[in-house]
Structure formats: structure tokens, C-alpha cells
Scaffold this motif. Structure first.
Motif, mmCIF file in Angstrom:
data_model
loop_
_atom_site.group_PDB
_atom_site.id
_atom_site.type_symbol
_atom_site.label_atom_id
_atom_site.label_comp_id
_atom_site.label_asym_id
_atom_site.label_seq_id
_atom_site.Cartn_x
_atom_site.Cartn_y
_atom_site.Cartn_z
ATOM 1 N N GLN A 109 0.723 -1.327 -0.148
ATOM 2 C CA GLN A 109 0.034 0.002 -0.071
ATOM 3 C C GLN A 109 0.804 1.338 0.020
ATOM 4 O O GLN A 109 0.328 2.339 0.005
ATOM 5 N N ALA A 110 2.105 1.406 0.207
ATOM 6 C CA ALA A 110 3.063 2.420 0.432
ATOM 7 C C ALA A 110 2.999 3.269 -0.983
ATOM 8 O O ALA A 110 2.695 4.833 -0.614
ATOM 9 N N VAL A 111 3.245 2.737 -1.793
ATOM 10 C CA VAL A 111 3.091 3.643 -3.292
ATOM 11 C C VAL A 111 1.838 4.198 -3.403
ATOM 12 O O VAL A 111 1.794 5.472 -3.629
ATOM 13 N N ASP A 112 0.842 3.682 -3.186
ATOM 14 C CA ASP A 112 -0.689 4.172 -3.443
ATOM 15 C C ASP A 112 -0.958 5.441 -2.409
ATOM 16 O O ASP A 112 -1.547 6.270 -2.633
ATOM 17 N N THR A 113 -0.443 4.945 -1.111
ATOM 18 C CA THR A 113 -0.652 6.100 -0.094
ATOM 19 C C THR A 113 0.045 7.287 -0.344
ATOM 20 O O THR A 113 -0.290 8.315 -0.194
ATOM 21 N N TYR A 114 1.376 7.139 -0.646
ATOM 22 C CA TYR A 114 2.028 8.376 -1.039
ATOM 23 C C TYR A 114 1.658 9.090 -2.165
ATOM 24 O O TYR A 114 1.600 10.554 -2.000
ATOM 25 N N ALA A 119 7.784 -9.492 0.489
ATOM 26 C CA ALA A 119 6.335 -8.899 0.989
ATOM 27 C C ALA A 119 5.429 -8.892 -0.044
ATOM 28 O O ALA A 119 4.109 -9.126 0.081
ATOM 29 N N LEU A 120 5.928 -8.305 -1.517
ATOM 30 C CA LEU A 120 4.936 -8.390 -2.397
ATOM 31 C C LEU A 120 4.392 -9.741 -2.776
ATOM 32 O O LEU A 120 3.199 -9.742 -2.957
ATOM 33 N N SER A 175 11.147 -4.153 4.612
ATOM 34 C CA SER A 175 10.333 -4.016 3.349
ATOM 35 C C SER A 175 9.371 -2.951 3.286
ATOM 36 O O SER A 175 9.311 -2.390 2.191
ATOM 37 N N LEU A 176 8.987 -2.523 4.585
ATOM 38 C CA LEU A 176 8.166 -1.022 4.456
ATOM 39 C C LEU A 176 8.977 -0.210 4.166
ATOM 40 O O LEU A 176 8.553 0.731 3.406
#
Length: 422
Positions: free
Chosen positions: A355-360, A416-417, A389-390
Motif C-alpha cells: 500500500q505504500a506507493v498508493d498512499t504516498y 513482501a509483495l 520491506s516497508l
């Protein structure tokens, strides 16, 4: 700047919109079901709520929520929807958060004229900023306490929330510290239970935090859940401070605005706000309160962090709502020179590296706490790999690098992915 309090609502009613809005205004100021002798014109002019704006929306032919009656003679009523903005003079209540809540979110929800009513936003006059201290640390102070700058704080929650002893909790914390975590929090269900009393938990955990800080020069933020009665919260706060802790947590809806405000005046560390029970306000699109309005109350009360859920979460909230919630936490409430009261949004609920890329991309900020339980603990290569990984996912997000391309160079992210992507 106006000295009036403004509140905007979504309403649905089978009555004419102007009539329904006036019912709202009268109920929440100086009116009742009939005109009283003491309700003089001068009193109404000085203290009556005003209908500032009505924006008609669509109509419906069935009520969104049960409604006990319809206008006399109506056999097939039309249910009109609208945005309605009311205002109240500050003189009615003064800068009081409890009375503000009773005014803008009180009996309105029970009025028989409405088949939907939801508080969407609040605009408050500057005396509220002068009466309430707001966040003591907020975004900048939280970064200073942790030494983390230029990226999100990577955090997790101690699970299972109940059943672990203080010693077992410390064992998990030791693994997380070794794994490079930034932020650890108690679950909202873990406060001062008999199997894991707060003071015993602090005494088991804080020596590990202190030793890690001495060794690395960086103190991990552990958020101890001190939700309780007022005297007990202060006592537990003091125990955390004496042990060298830098954060405590309250379940906001459980302790209320006065409980948070009182602790804020006493508090020496960051105050973490958990919104447990939020679904009571938000789950229905036709009843309750939006997070935009909700978080303003708690920011004024003094929280430094507040939960906003997360993208592709395990609950019912849609991603657009989560993003709007995070953005509003970072938006000033008052015009300068009054303090902006910005707080750090806390993302959680089923979060992983995915979710990191979409959150940023959605909020264009790293001023947040990104909490992952299973996304760290269940990483196939262990807790440390989960934390890394995060971090790697957020590195890719901020740098604008395709996450799959970045994963080819970073095995923890790749695993992780592979494990969590959905």
C-alpha cells in the motif's frame, strides 16, 4: 474573522427544506416546539442559530432511515436531500468543546423531521484555539522525539492484544527493536488488564527501549495504552514518564473530550489518539459524523496522532475516505497567527508494503505513521525483513521508482509483495 460557529450537514427530509433547516436551528438554540413568552424577539436575534446556506441535492422516494411520520396529508412523500449550514453565536456556549459537541451533534440526530442527518464539517472561531492548547508535539515534535525525519515512522501493534504477559510482551518488543522498528503501540484492547497490568508492562518494556537508545542513539516510540478513569490515567502517564517513555495512548471515544483535555494539560509526552468505535459515527452515509468534523474536536483537545485507517483495509471504509481523513489531519484549522493544530495521521488495518506507493501518491506526504501488524510480523523472512520491506516500499514511493523494479534489487520488498499483494 467571524465569531460564529459553523456546522455543515447532509440532511434528508420529507418536509420543505427551509422548514426542516429552521427546525434544526431552533432545536439547537433558543427554540422549542412552541413559542414561549420568554422567547423574545431580542433573545432570538441575539442567540438563535441561523440557517446560513441550503444547497438542494437529489430527491428520493423512500427514506434512507426509518422516519416516524410524514407531513399531514402526504401519501407518497418525496424525501429531499440537501447540504445545510447552520451557525451559532459563540456567546451561546463560549469556547467549550463538550458544549460544542452537544450543540452541533446533539438532539439533531433524533428529530422526527429527518430521515438522514450527518455532520460533515465544522468551522470554529479563534477563541477555541486560545482556550485549548491543541497538540503538544504534533508532526514536528513526534519527529524530534523519535529522531525520524524525511520518511514515515514505520510502526506495528503488539498482537495478540490480550493474553500476553508483561514478559511475553517484552519478548516481542525485543524482536521488533532488533528488527529496526520506529514505533510500537499497545492494542486498544490492552490497557490495564489483570494478565498484563500497565505498570508491569512499562517496567518490562522500557529497559529494552532505553538500552536500545543507548546503543543506537535513537529511542523507539512505544505507545502505552493508559485508557482508564481520569485519576488512573494520570498515574499511569506519570509511571510512563518516570520510566523514560515518550508516548501514551487513549481510546478517544471511551474517555471523551473532557478526559483527553484533562490529560493533555497534565501530559509530558506525545498523546496518541485511537478512534476505536469510530464506525458508530461513520458507517452509515446517512447518520453520524464525517472524520473531517470528528478529528477537529480531538485536535483541539490535544492529540498528537490520530488513526485514519489505511488503503485496502480490513474494515468497511473506502480508500477515498481514508485519504480525505489523512489530508484533513495535515490541514490547518485556523488562520495565522493561531496555531494550525496539525496532527500526524496513523495508517493501520491490513497494511503491508503493497500500500505504500498508493498512499504516498494520494497524500504526497511522509508525515505519517505507517503501522503494519501482519505486514511485519508475518513476513516470511521474519520481523526485521518485514520492517525493511516497508522502508524499501516507501523509498520507492518517494523516489518515484516502480515498486516492482525496486523489488528486484531488494529481496525483503520482493518477498513482501509476493506474500501480501492482493
Amino acid at each position: 474573522m467571524s465569531d460564529r460557529i459553523l456546522a455543515t450537514y447532509l440532511i434528508e427530509t420529507p418536509y420543505p427544506l427551509e422548514h426542516a433547516a429552521q427546525v434544526m436551528a431552533g432545536e439547537q438554540s433558543c427554540g422549542t416546539f412552541t413559542r414561549l413568552a420568554s422567547e423574545t424577539d431580542s433573545l432570538r436575534e441575539a442567540h438563535g442559530a441561523l440557517v446560513e446556506h441550503i444547497e438542494p441535492l437529489e430527491v428520493a422516494y423512500a427514506p434512507a432511515l426509518p422516519i416516524p411520520g410524514v407531513p399531514g396529508g402526504s401519501t407518497r412523500p418525496v424525501y429531499r436531500r440537501a447540504y445545510v449550514t447552520l451557525s451559532w453565536p459563540l456567546a451561546n456556549l463560549g469556547p467549550s468543546l463538550p458544549t460544542l459537541f452537544a450543540t452541533v451533534a446533539g438532539n439533531l440526530f433524533e428529530l422526527k423531521e429527518f430521515s438522514a442527518l450527518k455532520l460533515l464539517d465544522l468551522t470554529l472561531p479563534r477563541p477555541f484555539a486560545e482556550a485549548y492548547p491543541g497538540p503538544q508535539f504534533g508532526v514536528a515534535g513526534t519527529r524530534d522525539l523519535t529522531g525520524i525525519h524525511g520518511r514515515p515512522l514505520i510502526g506495528t501493534i503488539i498482537k495478540p492484544s490480550v493474553g500476553l504477559s508483561p514478559a511475553a510482551t517484552a519478548d516481542v518488543v525485543r524482536e521488533l527493536l532488533d528488527g529496526g522498528i520506529d514505533f510500537i503501540k499497545d492494542d486498544e484492547l490492552q490497557a490495564n488488564g489483570p494478565h498484563n497490568p500497565l505498570k508491569a508492562r512499562v517496567d518490562a518494556v522500557m529497559p529494552l527501549i532505553r538500552e536500545h537508545a543507548e546503543r543506537t542513539g535513537r529511542q523507539v516510540m512505544y505507545t502505552f495504552n493508559i485508557t482508564a478513569e481520569a485519576d488512573e490515567m494520570r498515574d499511569h502517564h506519570d509511571h510512563v514518564v518516570a520510566a523514560g517513555g515518550n508516548c501514551v495512548m487513549l481510546a478517544l471515544n471511551a474517555v471523551g473530550l473532557s478526559g483527553v483535555t484533562q490529560l493533555r494539560h497534565h501530559c509530558q509526552v506525545a498523546l496518541h489518539g485511537h478512534r476505536a468505535g469510530w464506525g458508530m459515527f461513520s458507517r452509515s452515509p446517512h447518520l453520524g459524523m464525517s472524520f473531517v468534523a470528528y478529528q477537529k474536536l480531538w485536535r483541539l483537545a490535544g492529540v498528537d496522532h490520530i488513526h485514519v485507517n489505511g488503503l485496502r483495509n480490513k474494515f468497511s471504509e473506502e480508500d477515498a475516505s481514508v485519504i480525505a481523513s489523512a489530508r484533513t489531519c495535515l490541514t490547518p484549522m485556523f488562520e495565522p497567527p493561531a496555531p494550525g493544530c496539525e496532527v500526524m495521521p496513523v495508517f493501520s488495518s491490513g497494511q503491508t508494503a503493497d500500500q505504500a506507493v498508493d498512499t504516498y501518491a494520494a497524500i504526497a506526504s511522509t508525515d505519517l505513521i505507517f503501522c503494519a501488524g501482519g505486514g511485519i510480523m508475518a513476513h516470511p523472512d521474519g520481523i526485521g525483513a518485514g520492517v525493511r520491506s516497508l522502508r524499501q516500499a516507501w523509498e520507492a514511493a518517494v523516489a518515484g521508482i516502480d515498486i516492482d523494479a525496486y523489488a528486484r534489487e531488494h529481496k525483503e520488498l520482493a518477498r513482501a509483495l509476493e506474500t501480501f499483494r492482493r
